[in-house]
Write a protein that holds these residues in place. Sequence first.
Motif, PDB file in Angstrom:
ATOM      1  N   ALA A  38       0.833  -1.207   0.000  1.00 38.05           N
ATOM      2  CA  ALA A  38       0.000   0.000   0.000  1.00 38.05           C
ATOM      3  C   ALA A  38       0.870   1.260   0.000  1.00 38.05           C
ATOM      4  CB  ALA A  38      -0.928  -0.006   1.217  1.00 38.05           C
ATOM      5  N   ASP A  41       2.504   1.676  -3.442  1.00 38.42           N
ATOM      6  CA  ASP A  41       1.507   2.126  -4.420  1.00 38.42           C
ATOM      7  C   ASP A  41       1.239   3.617  -4.276  1.00 38.42           C
ATOM      8  OD1 ASP A  41       1.264  -0.403  -5.518  1.00 38.42           O
ATOM      9  OD2 ASP A  41      -0.554  -0.904  -4.390  1.00 38.42           O
ATOM     10  N   MET A  42       1.076   4.097  -3.045  1.00 40.58           N
ATOM     11  CA  MET A  42       0.834   5.518  -2.814  1.00 40.58           C
ATOM     12  C   MET A  42       2.027   6.360  -3.254  1.00 40.58           C
ATOM     13  SD  MET A  42      -1.265   5.959   0.780  1.00 40.58           S
ATOM     14  CE  MET A  42       0.213   5.686   1.717  1.00 40.58           C
ATOM     15  N   GLN A  43       3.229   5.921  -2.917  1.00 38.55           N
ATOM     16  CA  GLN A  43       4.425   6.670  -3.293  1.00 38.55           C
ATOM     17  C   GLN A  43       4.612   6.708  -4.809  1.00 38.55           C
ATOM     18  OE1 GLN A  43       7.653   4.849  -1.126  1.00 38.55           O
ATOM     19  NE2 GLN A  43       7.352   6.195   0.645  1.00 38.55           N
ATOM     20  N   ALA A  46       2.138   9.234  -6.182  1.00 37.11           N
ATOM     21  CA  ALA A  46       2.545  10.582  -5.778  1.00 37.11           C
ATOM     22  C   ALA A  46       3.752  11.063  -6.580  1.00 37.11           C
ATOM     23  CB  ALA A  46       2.852  10.616  -4.282  1.00 37.11           C
TER      24      ALA A  46
END
Length: 155
Positions: A38, A41-43, A46
Amino acid sequence: MNVTLRPESGGDHEFLRGLFGAVRLRELPGLPQPMLQALLDMQFVAQRHSYLQDFPGARCDIVECEGAAVGRMVVAQSGGALWLVDIALLPACCGRGIGSVLLRGLQREACGAGLPLRLHVALNNRAGTLYRRLGFKETGMSGMHRTMEWENNDD
């Protein structure tokens, strides 16, 4: 060694996501797999949004060696300089001279355009040694990153 660049396409998303994870995994030891996935995926999302916002005209290329995708490179012209926004190689491909080939190509491009070549590199990134070896000089610090620049002085 045959190192080439090709423009990034929509079909490269999974490769780019895997590359991002392979590079960042070393920075996040010990996290449980679901949390790690998770976070990565966010990084990843971003970072891509940040590059698009900060360098809207950037050239995003897939690095291939002997026909296989091994990395990616993001380059932009901004503020009177050519910027190496990001370069990432699969860990198994590091130390084989691919980065040197790419950087020398950017140096030739900057030379032809009459521009300095600039980049930011994390203080703990081993690539700083490569940049210095290829003639980059530190020009500043910001947080956990140093700014480096190469100028063609016919050295």
